[in-house]
Design a protein around this motif. Structure first.
Motif, PDB file in Angstrom:
ATOM      1  N   PRO A   1      19.222 -30.008 -31.894  1.00  0.00           N
ATOM      2  CA  PRO A   1      18.808 -31.232 -31.182  1.00  0.00           C
ATOM      3  C   PRO A   1      17.295 -31.414 -31.091  1.00  0.00           C
ATOM      4  O   PRO A   1      16.823 -32.555 -31.038  1.00  0.00           O
ATOM      5  CB  PRO A   1      19.426 -31.035 -29.787  1.00  0.00           C
ATOM      6  N   TYR A   2      16.531 -30.370 -31.031  1.00  0.00           N
ATOM      7  CA  TYR A   2      15.063 -30.435 -30.921  1.00  0.00           C
ATOM      8  C   TYR A   2      14.620 -31.337 -29.780  1.00  0.00           C
ATOM      9  O   TYR A   2      13.780 -32.227 -29.947  1.00  0.00           O
ATOM     10  CB  TYR A   2      14.448 -30.930 -32.232  1.00  0.00           C
ATOM     11  N   ILE A   3      15.178 -31.100 -28.624  1.00  0.00           N
ATOM     12  CA  ILE A   3      14.814 -31.919 -27.466  1.00  0.00           C
ATOM     13  C   ILE A   3      13.363 -31.639 -27.099  1.00  0.00           C
ATOM     14  O   ILE A   3      12.977 -30.507 -26.830  1.00  0.00           O
ATOM     15  CB  ILE A   3      15.747 -31.601 -26.284  1.00  0.00           C
ATOM     16  N   GLY A   4      12.581 -32.699 -27.094  1.00  0.00           N
ATOM     17  CA  GLY A   4      11.166 -32.567 -26.791  1.00  0.00           C
ATOM     18  C   GLY A   4      10.332 -32.012 -27.929  1.00  0.00           C
ATOM     19  O   GLY A   4       9.126 -31.845 -27.778  1.00  0.00           O
ATOM     20  N   LEU A   5      10.965 -31.709 -29.042  1.00  0.00           N
ATOM     21  CA  LEU A   5      10.249 -31.126 -30.172  1.00  0.00           C
ATOM     22  C   LEU A   5      10.418 -31.950 -31.442  1.00  0.00           C
ATOM     23  O   LEU A   5      10.080 -31.464 -32.525  1.00  0.00           O
ATOM     24  CB  LEU A   5      10.748 -29.690 -30.423  1.00  0.00           C
ATOM     25  N   HIS A   6      10.935 -33.166 -31.291  1.00  0.00           N
ATOM     26  CA  HIS A   6      11.248 -33.958 -32.481  1.00  0.00           C
ATOM     27  C   HIS A   6      10.009 -34.207 -33.331  1.00  0.00           C
ATOM     28  O   HIS A   6      10.005 -33.965 -34.563  1.00  0.00           O
ATOM     29  CB  HIS A   6      11.889 -35.289 -32.052  1.00  0.00           C
ATOM     30  N   ASP A   7       8.967 -34.703 -32.713  1.00  0.00           N
ATOM     31  CA  ASP A   7       7.752 -35.008 -33.479  1.00  0.00           C
ATOM     32  C   ASP A   7       7.150 -33.752 -34.103  1.00  0.00           C
ATOM     33  O   ASP A   7       6.629 -33.801 -35.227  1.00  0.00           O
ATOM     34  CB  ASP A   7       6.722 -35.682 -32.573  1.00  0.00           C
ATOM     35  N   GLU A   8       7.230 -32.639 -33.377  1.00  0.00           N
ATOM     36  CA  GLU A   8       6.695 -31.400 -33.930  1.00  0.00           C
ATOM     37  C   GLU A   8       7.471 -30.962 -35.169  1.00  0.00           C
ATOM     38  O   GLU A   8       6.890 -30.502 -36.157  1.00  0.00           O
ATOM     39  CB  GLU A   8       6.735 -30.285 -32.876  1.00  0.00           C
ATOM     40  N   VAL A   9       8.791 -31.101 -35.118  1.00  0.00           N
ATOM     41  CA  VAL A   9       9.604 -30.726 -36.272  1.00  0.00           C
ATOM     42  C   VAL A   9       9.252 -31.592 -37.469  1.00  0.00           C
ATOM     43  O   VAL A   9       9.061 -31.097 -38.593  1.00  0.00           O
ATOM     44  CB  VAL A   9      11.104 -30.832 -35.937  1.00  0.00           C
ATOM     45  N   VAL A  10       9.157 -32.900 -37.211  1.00  0.00           N
ATOM     46  CA  VAL A  10       8.813 -33.814 -38.306  1.00  0.00           C
ATOM     47  C   VAL A  10       7.449 -33.466 -38.871  1.00  0.00           C
ATOM     48  O   VAL A  10       7.248 -33.408 -40.095  1.00  0.00           O
ATOM     49  CB  VAL A  10       8.860 -35.275 -37.813  1.00  0.00           C
ATOM     50  N   GLY A  11       6.505 -33.222 -37.991  1.00  0.00           N
ATOM     51  CA  GLY A  11       5.171 -32.878 -38.461  1.00  0.00           C
ATOM     52  C   GLY A  11       5.167 -31.589 -39.271  1.00  0.00           C
ATOM     53  O   GLY A  11       4.478 -31.490 -40.299  1.00  0.00           O
ATOM     54  N   ILE A  12       5.918 -30.596 -38.838  1.00  0.00           N
ATOM     55  CA  ILE A  12       5.964 -29.317 -39.567  1.00  0.00           C
ATOM     56  C   ILE A  12       6.579 -29.513 -40.936  1.00  0.00           C
ATOM     57  O   ILE A  12       6.058 -29.022 -41.954  1.00  0.00           O
ATOM     58  CB  ILE A  12       6.759 -28.283 -38.749  1.00  0.00           C
ATOM     59  N   ILE A  13       7.691 -30.249 -40.983  1.00  0.00           N
ATOM     60  CA  ILE A  13       8.347 -30.438 -42.277  1.00  0.00           C
ATOM     61  C   ILE A  13       7.463 -31.269 -43.201  1.00  0.00           C
ATOM     62  O   ILE A  13       7.357 -30.984 -44.404  1.00  0.00           O
ATOM     63  CB  ILE A  13       9.732 -31.096 -42.088  1.00  0.00           C
ATOM     64  N   GLU A  14       6.824 -32.296 -42.636  1.00  0.00           N
ATOM     65  CA  GLU A  14       5.911 -33.089 -43.460  1.00  0.00           C
ATOM     66  C   GLU A  14       4.773 -32.223 -43.996  1.00  0.00           C
ATOM     67  O   GLU A  14       4.410 -32.295 -45.176  1.00  0.00           O
ATOM     68  CB  GLU A  14       5.337 -34.238 -42.632  1.00  0.00           C
ATOM     69  N   SER A  15       4.205 -31.409 -43.124  1.00  0.00           N
ATOM     70  CA  SER A  15       3.121 -30.546 -43.554  1.00  0.00           C
ATOM     71  C   SER A  15       3.572 -29.599 -44.656  1.00  0.00           C
ATOM     72  O   SER A  15       2.877 -29.402 -45.651  1.00  0.00           O
ATOM     73  CB  SER A  15       2.605 -29.749 -42.347  1.00  0.00           C
ATOM     74  N   ARG A  16       4.736 -28.998 -44.472  1.00  0.00           N
ATOM     75  CA  ARG A  16       5.246 -28.101 -45.498  1.00  0.00           C
ATOM     76  C   ARG A  16       5.548 -28.858 -46.779  1.00  0.00           C
ATOM     77  O   ARG A  16       5.282 -28.377 -47.879  1.00  0.00           O
ATOM     78  CB  ARG A  16       6.521 -27.400 -45.005  1.00  0.00           C
ATOM     79  N   ALA A  17       6.109 -30.054 -46.641  1.00  0.00           N
ATOM     80  CA  ALA A  17       6.464 -30.832 -47.824  1.00  0.00           C
ATOM     81  C   ALA A  17       5.241 -31.174 -48.650  1.00  0.00           C
ATOM     82  O   ALA A  17       5.274 -31.158 -49.886  1.00  0.00           O
ATOM     83  CB  ALA A  17       7.193 -32.109 -47.400  1.00  0.00           C
ATOM     84  N   ARG A  18       4.147 -31.483 -47.983  1.00  0.00           N
ATOM     85  CA  ARG A  18       2.943 -31.890 -48.697  1.00  0.00           C
ATOM     86  C   ARG A  18       2.103 -30.694 -49.159  1.00  0.00           C
ATOM     87  O   ARG A  18       1.126 -30.885 -49.879  1.00  0.00           O
ATOM     88  CB  ARG A  18       2.099 -32.786 -47.788  1.00  0.00           C
TER      89      ARG A  18
END
Length: 1359
Positions: free
Chosen positions: A977-994
């Motif tokens: 669920p990443y409650i309260g951590l949604h943006d952080e998860v997206v940012g981490i995956i984006e960072s890793r992806a790039r």
């Protein structure tokens, strides 16, 4: 130290058994060409020793260093030993052929630069000159673990050199047969040998200094002559003045100032002193004057007289004379006194009497006499006495090492092999030499064992006995009892061999006393032993009853009554000890081993004694107890003396002295002696405690019959003394176990001594002394007692012994130590649990280890070891000690890779970190990490969400994403669920992806799935569009293009799921952020939001139609790459216009047309390209025809010809025709470019193309003909066109009605026609031109002009 309260009135023998049998001795043979003397005397074996002058100086290279020797026949063994360091090449065996060594015929003397060994045999004298240790190692600060002995280069000496060897001169027909001997080195370096001749007198042979050439001197000292030199020398037997009464029995020599005195104790009981310088007998003293009632002795020739000499600066020169006469022996100590006129006399100091025993050797110091005897049963007896202070003449006891038990009790539950092996290989029992000799005999001498290690020896013994058993037994089936008996018989046979050889090797041969270092050695045939002062309790328990009766003179306590009770109680204990049989002792031993109740075992032993008391021993004990007035006080005294528990912790200080002390008592010999001293003490006191416990049980049975104080004393005995005795018994059993448990080639105790104990003891003793260290301070009792009290006593705070076992990976021994101490030891409970946990880890029992670590946590702040353990932390110093302990254990478990245990222990530790956010975060991070390592994804996510530190939480989240992606566990990653951590998860995956390689990791697809799962279609579309963009730039391969197409399709699908009003995305930036491959457009290298300058970014909105264009472009790129893989790299970054050219070049005309229609590009390049391919096919060979089918197949024709066989060229023209028909253009631009391309290559135009173009634009066709100088085709076209205008075939030119007044206006391309006519006129000479420029053309034009005029007139008239 309490235990160091040793009585100097008794000593105990500690054997120095070697643990290995290397080829120690180097054999050297000296052959001077002499023959054996027939009928010569067989001299007894003899031994002696030499100590260096500075052996008592701690900082000397010769500290605690000595040489001992053994003569047997014509062989002498020389061994140099050091208690501080191990000596290499330290043993030599010298054989002088046919020349037996004289008793006492080895004399060693040191000079400044050399150690000189003088040897006297029956026929020869020898000198060995060896380097002094101080010249071999000039630095006093010697720290090597090993040093070279002075015997290292003895093989290089030329022992046959006449300067170092000389035969004893004899008269013809006479044998030398010397008896007593002495030797010395003069101040000028000459070596002198004094020999007692069998005919009386003393023969002195002198060798010149070893570094000076000279002649050998020989002279005889006798009362009837002064001196006779070698030239005129004649034995006294020839002169006939023989005097047997002056036969010398014992010789000693002492250099005083510039003279040398030779003391001779003769057969007539007189002591004569000769001056070597003056060659005179300076003094004759009758020894019988000092012996009471000597009348019967005077006329009996002396046989057993001995003479020894001692010199000290305080007492001067003293002589010790032993007068061995029948039925008694007497020592006289005499002091040499110089009087006026060069006269000397003897002052009587002391006379000491001994029982009638055979004296083997004695030693004299400035204050003591040490004597060595053999009694009537051939048992060794050693005694000593201080002749200065002991007025009563009471000799001090020396408790010699008893021989091993002749019989071994084997319990019914014991394996005979194990029982006998334990006895044979336990310390203080058998030397390795005895075992090896027994092994050789038992193997019937099949092979000679020269080199065998201690740990291998046990295997060899087992194999030998088992082989003997197997070869002797003929039956194959036995009952268990029968096999037990057979085993016991064979093992007892081997044990008897060991006993026999051990007894032979234990034959005493001499004494060596070093007053400077307080070292006393008993020299035996097979080994040496050391005599150490005995402790008070041990002295009382080991002393005989006769000796205890005279102990009133020894102040045991300040209270005489208590001292008497103690003596009476000890006598009772000895009676109990003699009553305890082997099976009873074995039962007590087994009870202690299996952690049973010692009190209960003692009670059972007492019941057995009462049931089998046939000799009324217990009745005698009861009667003896009646004489003990205060048994409670006497027991308390014994327990207090044996209890080594200290009141507080011991502080250790660094050794602030010279570095050479780091090697003090560091040799294997010293370790063996000290550890066996501890062993002996532990064995003695364990038996004492056992007997005391049995006696206490007897007291309980007797009750008021022996307790004068009544019930109070009974209660104290039951509640205090018996538990204390039981506790001490367990302590000494543990000490005995530690000192006897083998770790080949050493014991557990020796391991501890070498690694830790020795240095700590020296440091501790030094820290307690105000003055610098001395040899007296570091004597044997202090060392032995400090080892036990400070480091081995289980109830004391010191924990160095278990630490040493753990540091040396002795896990089994450490477990056994903790098992033995755990039930009753209250010291270091937590530390022991921690160590036991480490042992369980080493044996793979992790869950047991975890429980031990948890138990130890409660003692962290109480025990010194655990305090040190937690104090070594470099981080989290602000955390509580218990939390630091947990961190230490967690790191230990992590080092071993025990993730499950780390999780469990960290979970236990979390309550300890209440209020400490940093520690909680660290523990939660550990839990997360190891859950993740174990694949417990849900638990790892739960630990992540509970982490109170945002920074650590973000780190854990980043690790979770990366690890789950690498494991391809994307379902778990997306569904959390990443409650309260949604943006952080997206940012981490984006960072890793790039930041990572696009083909290796699928972070974009993960992010797409993440957004789809949460119905965020616009972000999902944005992700896939960005993915596609990067694929086009970075992965220019067919695979990358295929992924790009799918990405654009997925992005289009996402936008189609959104309401049209919101179906748009923001195009990802392609500016400076992407100038490096792998660089994130939003974040820096640390994953944080990157700062961007405002106004530098242009936002571009992309709608669905824009994505469709990108999709079609990408699909065409893929099509081209699939058709021609080599073009993938070029196509990946090509624009739409460039792609059209690439597609045309590849022959993919359908795809090119689709791309042009999508991006609204002209089709002209396509038609030109197709026309060119038609030209190439028309003029190409078979190869081009075959290749053409590939690209023709990629384009779809509208119709299929089935009536006839078609070539690739035909199909290409058909394809061109179909395209021209399918894709019409304004002003027929497509046909124009095709015709232009064909004419430019000189290709005749197909009729269908000319006909189709005439309908559309005849003028343009005429212009093309003119441009390419096709005059004939141009004339024909003009004629046909004029005819069509006039009405003949007008439908073929797109003219609806021919020229008339009512028809629409028509026209002719006059400009082109005029150009044609001009060209024809200029080229009349051309045959072809003349054909086309005839009257027919002119008639047609005339007719055309006529009709034009007519139509014009008619139209004008109608208007």
């Amino acid at each position: 130290v309490k235990m160091a309260a040793a009585l100097k009135s008794s000593f105990i023998e500690i054997c120095s058994f070697e643990r290995e049998i290397p080829p120690r001795f180097r054999d050297i043979t000296v052959n001077l060409g002499l023959n054996a003397v027939p009928g010569s005397i067989k001299y007894p074996d003899c031994a002696g020793g030499f100590h260096y002058e500075e052996s008592g100086k701690l900082l000397s290279v010769t500290s605690n260093r000595f040489i001992h020797w053994l003569t047997s026949g014509d062989t002498v063994q020389l061994v140099e030993q050091s208690l501080d360091t191990n000596l290499l090449n330290n043993a030599v065996r010298l054989k002088i052929l046919h020349c037996p060594l004289l008793p006492g015929g080895v004399h060693i003397q040191e000079t400044l630069n050399n150690v000189i060994i003088l040897l006297l045999s029956s026929q020869t004298v020898h000198r060995l000159v060896l380097p002094h240790p101080s010249r071999m190692y000039r630095s006093e600060a010697v720290t090597e673990l090993q040093m070279q002995s002075i015997f290292t280069d003895v093989g290089k000496l030329n022992l046959r050199d006449p300067a170092h060897s000389h035969a004893i001169p004899t008269a013809p027909g006479q044998l030398p047969m010397p008896g007593a001997s002495a030797a010395w080195v003069s101040g000028s370096g000459e070596a002198h040998f004094a020999l007692a001749l069998p005919t009386g007198g003393i023969l002195v042979i002198g060798l010149p200094p070893h570094d000076v050439h000279g002649s050998v001197s020989v002279l005889e000292l006798k009362q009837s002559s002064v001196m006779q030199r070698l030239a005129g020398w004649m034995p006294t037997a020839i002169r006939g003045d023989s005097s047997p009464s002056d036969l010398v029995l014992s010789l000693v020599v002492r250099r005083l100032e510039d003279d040398t005195f030779i003391f001779a104790l003769c057969q007539d009981h007189k002591l004569r002193m000769w001056s070597y310088k003056e060659q005179l007998c300076l003094m004759v003293a009758d020894m019988l004057e000092f012996m009471p009632v000597s009348r019967d002795v005077r006329h009996t020739p002396a046989q057993g007289h001995r003479l020894q000499l001692s010199f000290s600066s305080a007492t001067g020169l003293c002589l010790g004379v032993y007068l061995g006469v029948p039925k008694r022996g007497q020592f006289c100590v005499l002091q040499l006194v110089a009087t006026e006129g060069n006269r000397y006399s003897l002052d009587h100091i002391s006379s000491l009497f001994t029982s009638q025993e055979t004296l083997v050797d004695f030693a004299l110091t400035s204050t003591e006499i040490w004597g060595l005897w053999l009694d009537d049963e051939n048992q060794t007896v050693v005694k000593c006495i201080n002749f200065e202070s002991n007025v009563a003449g009471q000799w001090n006891q020396v408790f010699v090492q008893p021989p091993p038990e002749e019989e071994i009790h084997i319990g019914s539950d014991q394996d005979p092999r194990e029982a006998y092996l334990d006895m044979i290989f336990s310390p203080c029992r058998f030397s390795a030499s005895a075992i090896v000799k027994a092994l050789q005999i038992f193997q019937r001498g099949t092979e000679r064992i020269l080199d065998i290690a201690w740990d291998t020896m046990k295997k060899e013994v087992t194999l030998a006995v088992e082989n003997e058993l197997q070869s002797s037994v003929t039956e194959y089936e036995f009952s268990q009892e029968e096999y037990h008996l057979i085993q016991e018989a064979f093992w007892s046979k081997f044990y008897a061999c060991c006993l026999q050889y051990q007894e032979a090797l234990s034959t005493p041969l001499g004494l060596h006393v070093n007053p400077a270092s307080s070292m006393v050695c008993l020299l035996k045939k097979g080994f040496i032993s050391f005599l150490l002062p005995c402790f008070t309790v041990d002295h009382l328990y080991l002393s005989s009853d006769e000796y205890l009766s005279s102990e009133d003179e020894i102040p045991i306590t300040d209270d005489p009554e208590l001292g008497r009770d103690v003596l009476q109680l000890v006598q009772c204990l000895r009676m109990v000890s003699m009553s305890v049989l082997g099976d009873m002792a074995y039962m007590m031993e087994t009870t202690l081993k299996h952690l049973g109740s010692p009190e209960r075992a003692a009670e059972q032993v007492l019941e057995s004694l009462l049931a089998n008391d046939r000799d009324n021993v217990l009745e005698d004990i009861q009667n003896k107890l009646q004489d003990v007035r205060n048994p409670i006080g006497a027991m308390t005294f014994l327990l207090r003396e044996m209890d080594l528990e200290t009141e507080g912790e011991v502080d250790f200080h660094p050794l602030n002295v010279r570095v050479s002390l780091s090697q003090l008592y560091g040799s294997g010999v010293a370790a063996s002696v000290l550890c066996q001293a501890v062993t002996q003490t532990a064995i003695t006191r364990a038996v004492l405690c056992r007997d005391l416990l049995i006696l206490q049980q007897l007291y309980l049975r007797l009750g008021d019959n022996v307790f004068l104080g009544g019930g109070a004393q009974m209660l104290q005995l039951q509640q205090d003394l018996i538990p204390r005795t039981s506790h001490l018994l367990c302590c000494y059993y543990v000490l005995k176990w530690a000192s006897q448990f083998p770790l080949p080639p050493q014991t557990v105790l020796e391991l501890f001594y070498h690694n830790v104990g020795r240095k700590l003891v020296v440091s501790q003793i030094h820290s307690q002394q105000g003055a610098p260290l001395s040899q007296e301070v570091l004597s044997w009792p202090q060392m032995a007692s400090a080892i036990v009290t400070l480091f081995l006593w289980p109830s004391n705070p010191g924990f160095q012994f278990p630490e040493c076992l753990m540091g040396n990976c002795q896990y089994t021994q450490l477990q056994e130590y903790i098992r033995l101490t755990a039930p009753w030891c209250q010291a270091n409970v937590g530390s022991s649990r921690f160590m036991l946990g480490q042992c369980h880890l080493a044996t793979g029992e992790g869950h047991k280890a975890l429980q031990c670590f948890q138990d130890a946590a409660t003692e962290v702040e109480k025990e010194e070891f655990l305090v040190r353990l937690t104090g070594l932390e470099d981080e989290d110093t602000a955390a509580s000690p218990r939390l630091q302990y947990y961190n230490k254990v967690l790191r230990l478990l992590e080092d071993l890779g025990l993730a499950e245990l780390v999780i469990q222990l960290a979970t236990m530790a979390i309550p300890e970190a209440a209020g400490d956010t940093r520690s909680q975060a660290a523990l939660r991070t550990r839990i997360f990490k190891h859950h993740l390592d174990l694949g417990h994804n849900s638990q790892a996510y739960e630990a992540l969400t509970q982490n109170p530190d945002c920074g650590r939480q973000l780190d854990c989240l980043r690790q979770l994403v990366v690890v789950l992606c690498e494991r391809s566990q994307l379902q778990d990653l997306v569904q959390f669920p990443y409650i309260g951590l949604h943006d952080e998860v997206v940012g981490i995956i984006e960072s890793r992806a790039r930041a990572v390689d696009l083909l290796t990791h699928n972070y974009y697809e993960l992010l797409y799935a993440f957004h789809i799962n949460r119905h965020n279609y616009r972000k999902a579309g944005t992700v896939m569009y960005e993915y596609g963009m990067r694929l086009g730039r970075e992965v220019r391969t067919p695979l990358g293009l295929h992924k790009q197409v799918n990405c654009y399709l997925a992005a289009m699908n996402c936008l189609q799921l959104i309401r049209p009003h919101y179906a748009w995305i923001v195009q990802p930036s392609s500016g400076s952020v992407y100038q490096r491959p792998g660089t994130s457009p939003k974040r820096n290298y640390d994953g944080e939001q990157a700062a961007t300058a405002p106004g530098n970014r242009n936002i571009e909105i992309l709608e669905l139609k824009d994505l469709e264009k990108e999709y079609i472009l990408a699909r065409n790129r893929l099509t081209l790459a699939q058709h021609d893989p080599a073009s993938a790299a070029v196509a990946g970054s090509s624009s739409a216009t460039e792609m059209v050219a690439l597609l045309v070049q590849a022959g993919l005309f359908d795809s090119a047309i689709t791309l042009c229609e999508t991006f609204k590009l002209p089709l002209t390049p396509i038609f030109e390209g197709l026309a060119f391919k038609c030209i190439k096919l028309q003029y190409g060979g078979e190869t081009s025809q075959n290749e053409a089918w590939n690209w023709l197949a990629a384009n779809q024709l509208s119709t299929v010809i089935t009536t006839k066989e078609s070539s690739a060229t035909d199909e290409a023209w058909r394809l061109l025709a179909s395209y021209l028909e399918k894709y019409p253009s304004q002003n027929a631009q497509h046909q124009f470019c095709v015709i232009n391309k064909l004419l430019s290559h000189g290709v005749a135009l197909p009729d269908w193309l000319v006909n189709s173009y005439k309908v559309v634009d005849t003028a343009a066709l005429l212009r093309l003909y003119l441009n390419y100088d096709l005059l004939e085709e141009a004339v024909e076209l003009v004629l046909e066109y004029v005819d069509a205008v006039l009405g003949k075939g007008h439908q073929y030119f797109g003219i609806e009605r021919p020229l008339s007044a009512t028809a629409p206006l028509v026209w002719l391309p006059y400009t082109y026609i005029d150009q044609l006519l001009q060209a024809l006129g200029e080229n009349r000479s051309n045959v072809n031109n003349s054909k086309v420029s005839g009257p027919s053309k002119q008639l047609s034009l005339d007719e055309y002009h006529r009709l034009v005029e007519q139509a014009t007139s008619h139209r004008l008239m109608t208007q």
